[in-house]
Scaffold this motif. Structure first.
Motif, PDB file in Angstrom:
ATOM      1  N   ASP A 168       0.863  -1.188   0.000  1.00 56.07           N
ATOM      2  CA  ASP A 168       0.000   0.000   0.000  1.00 56.07           C
ATOM      3  C   ASP A 168       0.899   1.237   0.000  1.00 56.07           C
ATOM      4  O   ASP A 168       1.455   1.626   1.033  1.00 56.07           O
ATOM      5  CB  ASP A 168      -0.909  -0.020   1.236  1.00 56.07           C
ATOM      6  N   LEU A 169       1.053   1.847  -1.177  1.00 57.57           N
ATOM      7  CA  LEU A 169       1.968   2.980  -1.319  1.00 57.57           C
ATOM      8  C   LEU A 169       1.493   4.210  -0.542  1.00 57.57           C
ATOM      9  O   LEU A 169       2.301   5.094  -0.218  1.00 57.57           O
ATOM     10  CB  LEU A 169       2.125   3.337  -2.798  1.00 57.57           C
ATOM     11  N   LYS A 170       0.203   4.267  -0.251  1.00 55.23           N
ATOM     12  CA  LYS A 170      -0.308   5.397   0.525  1.00 55.23           C
ATOM     13  C   LYS A 170       0.132   5.308   1.985  1.00 55.23           C
ATOM     14  O   LYS A 170       0.381   6.322   2.638  1.00 55.23           O
ATOM     15  CB  LYS A 170      -1.834   5.448   0.441  1.00 55.23           C
ATOM     16  N   LYS A 171       0.231   4.071   2.490  1.00 53.51           N
ATOM     17  CA  LYS A 171       0.649   3.861   3.879  1.00 53.51           C
ATOM     18  C   LYS A 171       2.162   3.834   4.026  1.00 53.51           C
ATOM     19  O   LYS A 171       2.711   4.252   5.050  1.00 53.51           O
ATOM     20  CB  LYS A 171       0.084   2.542   4.419  1.00 53.51           C
ATOM     21  N   CYS A 172       2.846   3.303   3.004  1.00 49.72           N
ATOM     22  CA  CYS A 172       4.292   3.050   3.094  1.00 49.72           C
ATOM     23  C   CYS A 172       5.074   4.329   3.381  1.00 49.72           C
ATOM     24  O   CYS A 172       4.899   5.358   2.699  1.00 49.72           O
ATOM     25  CB  CYS A 172       4.776   2.417   1.799  1.00 49.72           C
ATOM     26  N   GLU A 173       5.920   4.265   4.384  1.00 48.66           N
ATOM     27  CA  GLU A 173       6.772   5.394   4.765  1.00 48.66           C
ATOM     28  C   GLU A 173       8.186   5.274   4.198  1.00 48.66           C
ATOM     29  O   GLU A 173       9.069   6.071   4.513  1.00 48.66           O
ATOM     30  CB  GLU A 173       6.830   5.498   6.295  1.00 48.66           C
TER      31      GLU A 173
END
Length: 269
Positions: A168-173
């Motif tokens: 999930d690129l939106k969550k990934c930091e």
């Protein structure tokens, strides 16, 4: 256990004794059935009876016979266990160390059937000192792995679910913790995102899931797409061993259906 109408197979790697492939539209119960049959119920030839006429080597007769039994022999997939009482292939060994010490190898065995011979000619059997001699006759018979390891055609038969990794690129930091813990080096940091390479090599250990602080990565195994790995001893090719396992399963299913019919007719209670 629900049998699929159609099974698709995609070969990933293949050589004479090794095959890695994906079976699609299959469930774990069927996959495990194939695995168990491959390991324990594929009939091949192995030396079973040994008549020792002369043995002045350091090995006693029992150990010598045991070593001969574990030498893999080339087999023919056309044979089945129905033939085991009809066929016995004679192999002879007549070797002496007349002038100097020497090693007896599997290639020194002489078979009456040119098709049933040792898979490898360089397997050492025993070392002879000067003046020692071995004369014997050995008889290869058909058997299956569940009776003795010498009749085990397959050395490795494993399967795993086809891995599927999503991020999930939106969550990934982009912290890189998942990259550092991956034992297969499947994940790597590419500029501003985590990329996936060689997804098939994932062993579903889930170390990346545990390492991710925001739970942005998911790893699942697809139970309907199974990666199989088969490696044989050389008695049969990996492809022949696989097809033979399907043949054995078909025979067992037919036998089971026949027994059910007998029960319905009252012939077998």
């Amino acid at each position: 256990m629900i049998l699929p109408e159609k099974i698709d197979i995609k070969i990933l790697e293949k050589n004479e004794n090794f095959m890695k492939f994906i079976i699609s539209n299959i469930n774990p119960a069927i996959a495990n059935t194939i695995r168990r049959i491959l390991i324990s119920e594929i009939p091949i030839f192995a030396i079973d009876d040994v008549i020792i006429l002369e043995n002045t080597s350091i090995l006693n007769d029992e150990i010598l016979a045991h070593r001969l039994g574990l030498i893999p022999l080339k087999s023919d997939p056309a044979y089945s266990l129905k033939d085991r009482d009809k066929i016995a292939i004679r192999l002879s060994l007549n070797v002496s160390a007349d002038e100097d010490k020497r090693t007896i190898y599997s290639g020194d065995l002489v078979s009456d059937d040119p098709h049933i011979v040792p898979v490898y000619k360089n397997i050492p059997i025993v070392k002879l000192e000067r003046g020692q001699k071995i004369v014997l006759e050995a008889y290869a018979k058909l058997g299956v792995g569940k009776e003795h390891a010498k009749w085990q055609a397959v050395s490795t038969a494993t399967y795993k679910y086809k891995p599927k990794i999503t991020i999930d690129l939106k969550k990934c930091e982009i912290c890189g913790d998942c990259v550092r813990v991956c034992p297969k080096n499947i994940l790597f940091l590419d500029k501003d995102k985590i990329e996936i390479k060689n997804e098939m090599e994932c062993n579903l250990c889930e170390a990346c899931i545990e390492a991710c602080p925001v739970k942005a990565i998911k790893v699942i195994g697809d139970e309907e797409n199974i990666i199989f790995t088969i490696e044989t001893t050389g008695s049969l090719s990996a492809e022949d061993a696989f097809y033979k396992s399907i043949e054995v399963i078909r025979e067992k299913v037919n036998q089971f259906v026949e027994e059910l019919k007998k029960i319905e007719k009252g012939e077998n209670k």
